[in-house]
Write an enzyme that holds these catalytic residues in place. Sequence first.
Site, PDB file in Angstrom:
ATOM      1  N   CYS B  67       0.793  -1.152  -0.213  1.00 57.88           N
ATOM      2  CA  CYS B  67      -0.151   0.106   0.121  1.00 57.88           C
ATOM      3  C   CYS B  67       0.849   1.265   0.025  1.00 57.88           C
ATOM      4  CB  CYS B  67      -0.808  -0.057   1.210  1.00 57.88           C
ATOM      5  SG  CYS B  67       0.303  -0.124   2.651  1.00 57.88           S
ATOM      6  N   ALA B  70       3.486   1.627   2.860  1.00 62.39           N
ATOM      7  CA  ALA B  70       4.564   0.992   2.602  1.00 62.39           C
ATOM      8  C   ALA B  70       5.455   1.617   1.675  1.00 62.39           C
ATOM      9  CB  ALA B  70       4.359  -0.471   2.138  1.00 62.39           C
ATOM     10  N   HIS B 201       5.098   6.446  -2.879  1.00 58.59           N
ATOM     11  CA  HIS B 201       6.446   7.001  -3.427  1.00 58.59           C
ATOM     12  C   HIS B 201       6.222   8.236  -3.689  1.00 58.59           C
ATOM     13  CE1 HIS B 201       7.341   2.720  -4.858  1.00 58.59           C
ATOM     14  NE2 HIS B 201       7.613   2.794  -3.626  1.00 58.59           N
TER      15      HIS B 201
HETATM   16  S1  SF4 Z   1      13.901  -1.184  -6.042  1.00 60.89           S
HETATM   17 FE1  SF4 Z   1      12.176   0.464  -5.701  1.00 60.89          FE
HETATM   18  S2  SF4 Z   1      10.524  -0.309  -5.299  1.00 60.89           S
HETATM   19 FE2  SF4 Z   1      12.076  -2.276  -5.141  1.00 60.89          FE
HETATM   20  S3  SF4 Z   1      11.973  -2.823  -3.275  1.00 60.89           S
HETATM   21 FE3  SF4 Z   1      13.302  -1.248  -3.905  1.00 60.89          FE
HETATM   22  S4  SF4 Z   1      12.327   0.654  -3.638  1.00 60.89           S
HETATM   23 FE4  SF4 Z   1      10.892  -1.170  -3.964  1.00 60.89          FE
END
Ligand code: SF4
Lengths: 512, 486
Positions: B67, B70, B201
């Site tokens: 979500c 997170a 994000h």
């Molecule tokens: S590479 Fe980007 S999204 Fe992946 S686990 Fe990492 S942060 Fe998540």
Amino acid sequence: MTQNTANVLDHFNLFREPEYVEMLENKKKNFEDAHPVEKVEEIRDWTKSWEYREQNFAREALTVNPAKACQPLGAVFAAVGFEGTLPFVHGSQGCVAYYRSHFSRHFKEPSSCVSSSMTEDAAVFGGLNNMIDGLANAYAMYKPKMIAVSTTCMAEVIGDDLKGFIATAKLKGSVPEDFDVPHAHTPAFVGSHVTGYDNTMRGILTHFWEGKERTPNEKINFIGGFDGYTVGNLREVKRMFGLMGVDYTILSDNSDVWDTPADGEFRMYDGGTTLEDTKAALHAKATISMQEFSTEKTLTYTANTGQEVVALNHPVGVAATDKFLMEVARITGKPVPLALEKERGRLVDAIADSSAHIHGKKFALYGDPDLMLGLTAFLLELGAEPVHILSTNGGKEWEIKVQALLDSSPFGKACHVYANKDLWHMRSLLFTEPVDFLIGNTYGKYLERDTGTPLIRIGFPIFDRHHYHRYPVWGYQGGLNVLVWILDKIFDEMDRTTNVPAKTDFSFDIIR
Amino acid sequence: MSLTVEETKSRNQALIKEVLEVYPAKTAKNRAKHLGTFEEGKDGAKSDCGVKSNVKSVPGVMTIRGCAYAGSKGVVWGPIKDMIHISHGPVGCGQYSWAARRNYYIGTTGIDSFVTMQFTSDFQEKDIVFGGDKKLEKIMDEIEVLFPLNKGITVQSECPIGLIGDDIEAVSKKKSKEYGGKTIVPVRCEGFRGVSQSLGHHIANDTIRDFVFDKLDPNRSFQGTPYDVAIIGDYNIGGDAWSSRILLEEMGLRVIAQWSGDGSIAELENTPKAKLNVLHCYRSMNYISRHMEEKYGIPWVEYNFFGPSKIEASLREIASHFDDKIKEGAERVIAKYRALTEAVIAKYRPRLEGKTVMLFVGGLRPRHVIGAYEDLGMNVVGTGYEFGHNDDYERTNHYVKDGTLIYDDVTGYEFEKFVEKIQPDLVGSGIKEKYVFQKMGVPFRQMHSWDYSGPYHGYDGFGIFARDMDMAINNPVWGLTKAPWK
Ligand code: SF4
Ligand code: SF4
């Protein structure tokens, strides 16, 4: 150049190489605007003080490093213990990703559970359509025998009506009319994961029992409660019941689904209490719960059906196991067999062999309310001295119960009980009133690092040690396991603190 | 055994058709749009690999997604080490994500660093009924007393916050003022917003813009150099950002900030002075990179530090934004590590040659790691994103081979069926998938947490990556799954 193909350096060693050490020092010095080392040391020392402890305990709003999780986690735990049952959590999907990860990290097993994936529009209009589609999809894809519905915060805050939604979904043909969809409201802002277990267990029993006539028989029901050792414990209980010849139903038996073999097949469902047995469990003579605080409402409900109810507190050790078995014997009329009596004798023997190393040692412990009662009783039996007993999800009632237990033994005199406190409180306790050992879950390792108190890992979750959940802590065999875990740490500490040549190694004994 | 591209494509089509059969009609129609086979040359360079993405997950299908909370607390903000991130709401979200992502950092935890701690407002029923703003104020006061060296606070909203009408912005503003302009950031990352981690994000990026950049002291002193860069979108999982940083520094650049693994608020504040932003996880931090380009004129460049081929290309690409000194630096770094990468390949390639891999991860990894596998002679035959957008799939078509199976927001059921039929030699995905496939006898590596290993970025990381893939695939245990008497 640091990396090396003959002996690949990973994070453990790579970043201790000089070029990395230097790089990170420069990063700190040039870009982080870090506090001076002396300042950090000063504050660190201050956090060890009584003054800090007092301010820390004066906290009213902030929680730091709690030892509890939220209700739906317990709901999922209870649900997967029924045959072919898919837990379905109504609400936002992120929570479900968390529960599944959490269980997989503890059990090292798959953890299947679906979400109704509610998003912003559902927040406005309610999650009825999510329920309708979700049940239809889950039923079609995962072919469960039962879907057990619980809720995340989101559904609770907007007040979704589970019962009505499920009925509507059935009308719309999401699942057949007679398909079992028990439900429980599991608001995360009430209680903890043990409450969620309780609500779900009660929800499932209500679903099968409500409105049915009870015709008592000679069987007994057994409920384990939320328990990180469920795999080992339930198997041990079954073995003991087998030895006694008891006719029983374990309500929520998740010992198989959380311990499936690697033989080429993924079993989404495995074992579990059959739905037939669950229905028939209404007629049992009595229900025994191993964890009172994890089954409060369930036991009230069961008692109201006319069953006798026995509530224990995560029994660990000799006397607690005696009590458990004697209750079973009393209810069923089946005596405790010689085989178990011998196991009992062996545990007593083992304690006699080792107790000199435990006697008088001071312990701090934290965890779920019933586990704390069980472990405390065992520590007292071993002649150990509990000093701090803390539970984030234990309340006033629990505190009184632990105090009564402490009052019953001379070894409990110097102990304090802390209800609704967290691990940052525990940190202050360990600094101001140090103990020899700490018992707790994986997160106790931060306390071990900060305060130097050696950690014995008993509790939930255990992420950083493998396979302990496969061992029982119940029964005389379980008591033996706990004894060994405690002893192992004590002996390791003895060796660790006596191994400096020409300084301390005179006590580095080969026989202990 | 190996199929031609055309055979693979028709096998994939049949497979997709087969998995769709299980769904009710409406869901089948929806899921069909997320499953496809990459067709080289089709739709030109803009191809999105033939799948739809970044739309709501279907209820009840066992999505792997998380979500917005997170995405914000777990990914963007959580690793900033000298700030305290409050999981605001009930206890669960913060508890399950507590220290689970392996964002390594250097610091004294509990005193000047707080990443592996769980600060929560632990909402009770009364907070839901009467609102939690008063409690939040008090929490901030208590933080100031008990954690005096914290450099700021963020409020990471859990689901209930947005539903009960709390005004965390007002509380943050008030408290910031009270504490002499302290950075206090309200983040509206309630889990029901958006369709996955992804919106979290974005929301978190926006709060850095609004509450860090827009509040910067114009007189803040910072001695810049022409070679200043910021690492954006590396969360230092298992130390990834460190094994990347070392290469950038070796080529003569000065890394003034890490976003956000092992990052600090001062580094966030330094970043508008960068000459170039180097962006690893495009998905989670393209927003702030674009903003800095617009507002401060800082160009950004995507790079890929998985495996020597991509590292080499990326070092040159980054260097191309600077003068000859840096270009030479890049060549020097490439040359320096050549012997190492050759040794890694010489050791592991013979053990891994021709092995097939299926991936399902988040962020940038479903495409970024492909090159590293190929450096070891392995083939990625299927890949998909947990929360990718169109632009991720567009970027993916530079990486995947013709005929690769693509699955967006894959469901538990689909993934299991795909793997069962395709029988790859390795699956790379997350903790929720790991044990499913290991039970099936398929070697597996977690590609979020690096399965508690790492780093995998950079030249030092590549050696570890190769070792780990080898130990997964060539593990003797896979020869034991069948009982000999069967
Ligand atoms: S590479 Fe980007 S999204 Fe992946 S686990 Fe990492 S942060 Fe998540
Ligand atoms: S506390 Fe609420 S929002 Fe958080 S994981 Fe639990 S149910 Fe989900």
